[in-house]
Design an enzyme around this catalytic site. Structure first.
Site, short mmCIF file in Angstrom:
data_model
loop_
_atom_site.label_atom_id
_atom_site.label_comp_id
_atom_site.label_asym_id
_atom_site.label_seq_id
_atom_site.Cartn_x
_atom_site.Cartn_y
_atom_site.Cartn_z
N GLY A 205 132.79 38.91 80.37
CA GLY A 205 133.52 37.49 80.99
C GLY A 205 134.69 37.97 81.59
O GLY A 205 135.07 39.16 81.93
N ASN A 206 135.54 36.91 81.87
CA ASN A 206 136.72 37.20 82.51
C ASN A 206 137.76 36.03 81.98
O ASN A 206 137.36 35.14 81.27
CB ASN A 206 136.57 37.44 84.03
CG ASN A 206 135.89 36.05 84.69
OD1 ASN A 206 136.60 34.92 84.55
ND2 ASN A 206 134.85 36.27 85.43
N ARG A 207 139.15 36.29 82.54
CA ARG A 207 140.10 35.51 82.37
C ARG A 207 140.33 34.15 82.89
O ARG A 207 141.00 33.32 82.79
CB ARG A 207 141.46 36.10 82.32
CG ARG A 207 141.52 37.38 81.42
CD ARG A 207 142.86 37.89 81.34
NE ARG A 207 142.97 38.89 80.34
CZ ARG A 207 142.99 40.20 80.65
NH1 ARG A 207 142.63 40.53 81.88
NH2 ARG A 207 143.20 41.23 79.70
N SER A 208 139.24 33.75 83.83
CA SER A 208 139.57 32.38 84.74
C SER A 208 139.57 31.39 83.73
O SER A 208 138.68 31.22 82.69
CB SER A 208 138.22 32.34 85.35
OG SER A 208 138.30 31.28 86.36
N ALA A 274 135.04 32.08 89.02
CA ALA A 274 134.87 33.88 89.06
C ALA A 274 133.65 34.13 88.33
O ALA A 274 133.58 34.51 86.96
CB ALA A 274 136.33 33.99 88.15
#
Length: 395
Positions: A205-208, A274
């Protein structure tokens, strides 16, 4: 954004008005200041001139004004007049149409919408004369942000305290929001990050946080548009608005599938999400266990679908807006994305530090055939409002 004339009058709360001016600037508005002589007993005109980079109007008869008509020029320039704080004396002048100084003369000549923020002692506020003047102003169409109950300058509690600068700023920006200008339009907004399963426990995943996308959806709804909000993983609450329909997805493929279902009926797609760019090439159905002595784990990844590019190629009359989150060569990479993804607009920002999860951002707007435009740092809500206004003009 709007051209706002801020009128500072002679109450002790005028020191807070300096923060209101600064807040409005941060949200992208142009601000010019008018001050009464009494206001300058508390705050200097030099302070406001330094903040706004504009001359403060406080005297109709100064040498610099001999060859022009400054109050008419400023009145014509203004798209909104904000009186903060509004003293009992200035409210009376407005209600009765008096014009005996620079501030009262300018606001009398102004035909733009007006907001007053009364602030005074509770006994003054309760006086029938003040009540009559406020009632008259409301009947004339002037918007009134009511004073609060709180500690007054006299050292005791009462109604008459000026609201805090952030509340005043939010009130002004809400009144500036386009009302129903996008009624009948349908917009897709994506928000948050997608997650690609590694095993039943882990994911890529990502930090969005989803803050930007949800702020955009909220502003579209305030403008009257029907919003299809497609969200992945988010860290904030979803707006409670009957014009916003929410679709929860997990993976990038899920997000693409949902956007494809909605796209033909839409007028605009804003890809503020994102999506994860990669997923596991071969899914793992059981939790990956560490083996004795193991120090490395190699996972083979493959690309996920490119949602923005897919929908950019497929658009008919829709406006397609993408975001470019870059850590280097911001404008070069964003320009390439604008062309490669067949988008109509790219909102570019540097995410190398302090953007994910933050309430503020600084962006560039890129459009086909136009030079990139830099917007000043402002809250994500401020960016959303300005972006929806820009997209709305195209729609």
């Amino acid at each position: 954004m709007a051209r706002i004339a801020v009128y500072l009058t002679g109450g002790i709360a005028v020191y807070k008005a300096v923060s209101v001016v600064r807040n409005l600037q941060k949200r992208g508005h142009q601000v010019r200041v008018v001050m009464t002589q009494n206001a300058e007993k508390f705050v200097t005109s030099q302070t406001l001139a330094a903040l706004t980079k504009e001359e403060v109007l406080d005297d109709l008869w100064g040498k610099e004004n001999e060859a022009r008509i400054p109050h008419i020029e400023l009145a014509d320039w203004s798209e909104l007049a904000l009186v903060v704080p509004a003293t009992a004396n200035f409210l009376a002048k407005m209600a009765w149409g008096l014009a005996d100084d620079a501030a009262s003369t300018t606001i009398l000549a102004s035909s733009c919408p007006k907001i007053v923020v009364p602030a005074m002692n509770n006994h003054m506020l309760a006086n029938p004369a003040v009540a009559r003047n406020l009632a008259q102003l409301k009947a004339d169409g002037v918007m009134v942000l009511e004073p609060k109950v709180g500690m007054l300058a006299e050292g005791y509690q009462g109604k008459g305290r000026m609201p805090e600068p952030d509340e005043i700023t939010d009130y002004v920006c809400e009144k500036l929001s386009p009302q129903n200008t996008l009624r009948g339009k349908r917009v897709i907004v994506t928000a948050g990050g997608t997650r690609e399963a590694v095993d039943p426990v882990r994911y890529l995943g990502n930090r969005s946080s989803g803050k930007m996308g949800i702020a955009i959806a909220d502003e579209f709804a305030k403008a009257g548009a029907q919003v299809d909000l497609v969200i992945g993983n988010i860290d904030i609450a979803i707006p409670n608005n009957e014009l916003i329909k929410v679709y929860q997805v997990t993976s990038t493929e899920d997000m693409l599938a949902q956007v494809e279902k909605l796209f033909s009926a839409s007028d605009c797609l804003v890809m503020a999400a994102a999506p994860a760019d990669f997923k596991l090439k071969n899914s793992i159905n059981q939790k990956i266990k560490k083996k004795p002595g193991q120090t490395d784990l190699v996972l083979e990844l493959t690309q996920t679908p490119d949602i923005l590019k897919t929908m950019g190629k497929r658009k008919d009359q829709q406006i397609v807006v993408g975001f470019a989150a870059e850590t280097e060569n911001l404008l070069v990479n964003a320009q390439a994305k604008l062309e490669r993804k067949h988008a109509d607009m790219i909102v570019a920002n540097d995410v190398s530090s302090g953007v994910f999860g933050s309430d503020k951002n600084q962006v560039y707007i890129l459009q086909k055939g136009l030079e990139p435009v830099s917007w000043p740092e402002m809250t994500k809500k401020g960016i959303a409002k300005r972006l929806v206004n820009l997209i709305g003009k195209k729609m």
